[in-house]
Design a protein around this motif. Structure first.
Motif, short mmCIF file in Angstrom:
data_model
loop_
_atom_site.label_atom_id
_atom_site.label_comp_id
_atom_site.label_asym_id
_atom_site.label_seq_id
_atom_site.Cartn_x
_atom_site.Cartn_y
_atom_site.Cartn_z
N SER B 48 0.92 -1.88 -0.04
CA SER B 48 0.30 -0.13 0.01
C SER B 48 1.09 1.00 0.19
O SER B 48 0.38 2.02 -1.12
N VAL B 83 -7.60 -10.88 -7.12
CA VAL B 83 -7.62 -9.53 -7.25
C VAL B 83 -8.96 -9.19 -6.07
O VAL B 83 -8.72 -8.13 -5.51
N ARG B 84 -8.84 -9.94 -5.81
CA ARG B 84 -10.22 -9.25 -4.28
C ARG B 84 -9.05 -9.42 -3.20
O ARG B 84 -9.00 -8.24 -2.60
N GLY B 88 -6.82 -5.72 -4.22
CA GLY B 88 -8.41 -5.79 -3.27
C GLY B 88 -7.39 -4.85 -1.91
O GLY B 88 -8.45 -3.78 -1.26
N GLY B 89 -6.50 -5.22 -1.61
CA GLY B 89 -5.52 -4.12 -0.43
C GLY B 89 -4.88 -2.77 -0.81
O GLY B 89 -4.44 -2.17 0.19
N VAL B 90 -4.88 -2.68 -2.05
CA VAL B 90 -4.45 -0.82 -1.97
C VAL B 90 -5.59 -0.26 -2.16
O VAL B 90 -6.90 -0.75 -3.02
N ASP B 91 -5.19 0.57 -2.54
CA ASP B 91 -6.24 1.62 -2.80
C ASP B 91 -7.26 1.55 -3.98
O ASP B 91 -6.35 1.78 -5.04
N PRO B 92 -7.73 1.35 -4.18
CA PRO B 92 -8.91 1.80 -5.32
C PRO B 92 -8.31 2.76 -6.50
O PRO B 92 -8.33 2.36 -7.60
#
Lengths: 280, 280
Positions: B48, B83-84, B88-92
């Protein structure tokens, strides 16, 4: 308070005055920060399940529903945090995020809604607009980026556009995050004080800040002219980031609960497929 | 083992044989599932921070770097979980995800790379392809969706295309998630047994499964022909979902560490801005 009741508290009424909203308030919620952080985490799970069902329905072609969250706010009000901490909690596969910047030359050669129409969410998706067509009647109005008659025309054009989108199955959820000018000053100052936040600061932010009252008047006109049954506005007090995130999460929950997506039933013979798979 | 060393373990060499990879193995990692889940959570934080710096550099116009993660696999191998749970752990805000489906009529009227080129990540972004142009030499080859000469042409076209993308600043990370046919059977059976998973099942999955050896041969040809220094292939054993997620996270970490993005320095006078803001 359930999500629907909360959504009603935040949805603006006829006669709504932005001046009457206290950016420090936490309408619909009695808890404090620690409760809010806890409830945000809990809500993410419910949101994730509903989002997956919505996505599932569309994958097998039985749904036409989508959700569109429109986020508008003054700089530093917390749009990015909503995207990261609320939207970021659900499966990225079902999210269509658009951050609208100043229009490109090509975009300027088309009607202001041209680029927006292309980014409406497809069925099954949660679309998120980080800024939107409302910039064209906010900075557009305050900075006189278009003739007055054109700005005037846009309110009606927006209502028609959103009514069509809603009729096609998109639940439109418009949110203004409302901070006080004092809170903005403190947040911008923090960006200046931390070298790892300098990239988030833009000298132009202060130029816009100096026009605060003009922006609030432009927002008031937006609310007066474009809050419709098909696409209502919600004003979320946002001096407390934890509250704003929780409130937007509840608005999304209410929208998804309204759709009430279900796991699709199989359009194939489950037992026959089990046999075929076992034999493969 | 650090991310770079791990990436080297998973990157395929000359003479690589897919047959030699055990889908149950966990190369580069000595821990077990509980360790893997813990390390995944820890890695998300590092990922992140690096992702935010990459994004920050591009926002102020000082970076040209991007990352592109290309995910290929047989059905149910776990692309969605990557993907999830990893992406999915980083800022969209910094992620550009594309799930490629069967090409539309319009897409078929163009070269197979036309729709792919439009989805390359812009500087500052982590692009993710859930399936990709490799479908055009995988299902394209196995199902003979194009003449043999055209399939042949595509390997070179892909290499040229990816070399250009890499030269423009995109770090390309190609990943095949490798499961065994037995594991696939068990995962597909689970989808059939759970009504909330029926939507993920498609009778066509079994049709493709019956061509398993043909697909493995097509993958082998892909590795032989398109693993280049600019865009190397990695084969990630994926019978253990926790391992595959951790491994792909490490590959992303290695790519971002290679870019080594830094917080941009202010291109404005910080003290002057502090004064201007204080006075506003």
């Amino acid at each position: 308070m359930n999500a629907h009741a909360w959504a009603e508290v935040l949805q603006i009424d006829d006669g709504f005055r932005l001046d009457d909203v206290d950016p420090d308030s936490t309408p619909g919620y009695r808890g404090r920060k620690a409760d809010g952080v806890h409830d945000l985490k809990k809500g993410i799970e419910e949101l994730s399940v509903l989002q997956e069902r919505l996505f599932a329905e569309s994958r097998v072609g039985v749904a036409k529903d989508a959700v569109l969250l429109v986020l508008q706010a003054m700089d530093s009000a917390g749009k990015g945090g909503i995207v990261r901490h609320v939207v970021g909690g659900v499966d990225p596969q079902g999210v269509a995020l658009t951050a609208f910047k100043a229009p490109t030359q090509e975009e300027l050669e088309h009607d202001f809604l041209w680029r927006v129409a292309k980014r409406l969410p497809e069925p099954g998706f949660i679309g998120v607009f980080d800024r939107s067509h409302y910039e064209d009647v906010l900075i557009g109005r305050v900075r006189e980026l278009a003739p007055a008659a054109e700005i005037e025309r846009r309110y009606g054009a927006i209502n028609d556009f959103e009514a069509d989108a809603a009729a096609s199955g998109i639940r439109i959820l418009k949110v203004m995050l409302h901070i006080s000018p004092e809170e903005q000053k403190s947040r911008l100052m923090e960006r200046l004080e931390r070298p790892d936040k300098h990239w988030k600061y833009n000298p132009g932010d202060v130029d816009e800040r100096l026009l605060w009252d003009d922006y609030m008047a432009a927002y008031q006109t937006v609310f007066d002219r474009t809050s419709t049954p098909a696409a209502p506005w919600h004003v979320v007090p946002a001096n407390h980031k934890w509250y704003a995130r929780l409130a937007v999460q509840e608005l999304l929950l209410a929208a998804l609960q309204g759709i009430d997506p279900q796991w699709p039933t199989a359009d194939f013979d489950v037992d026959a497929e089990k046999k075929r798979l076992a034999a493969s």
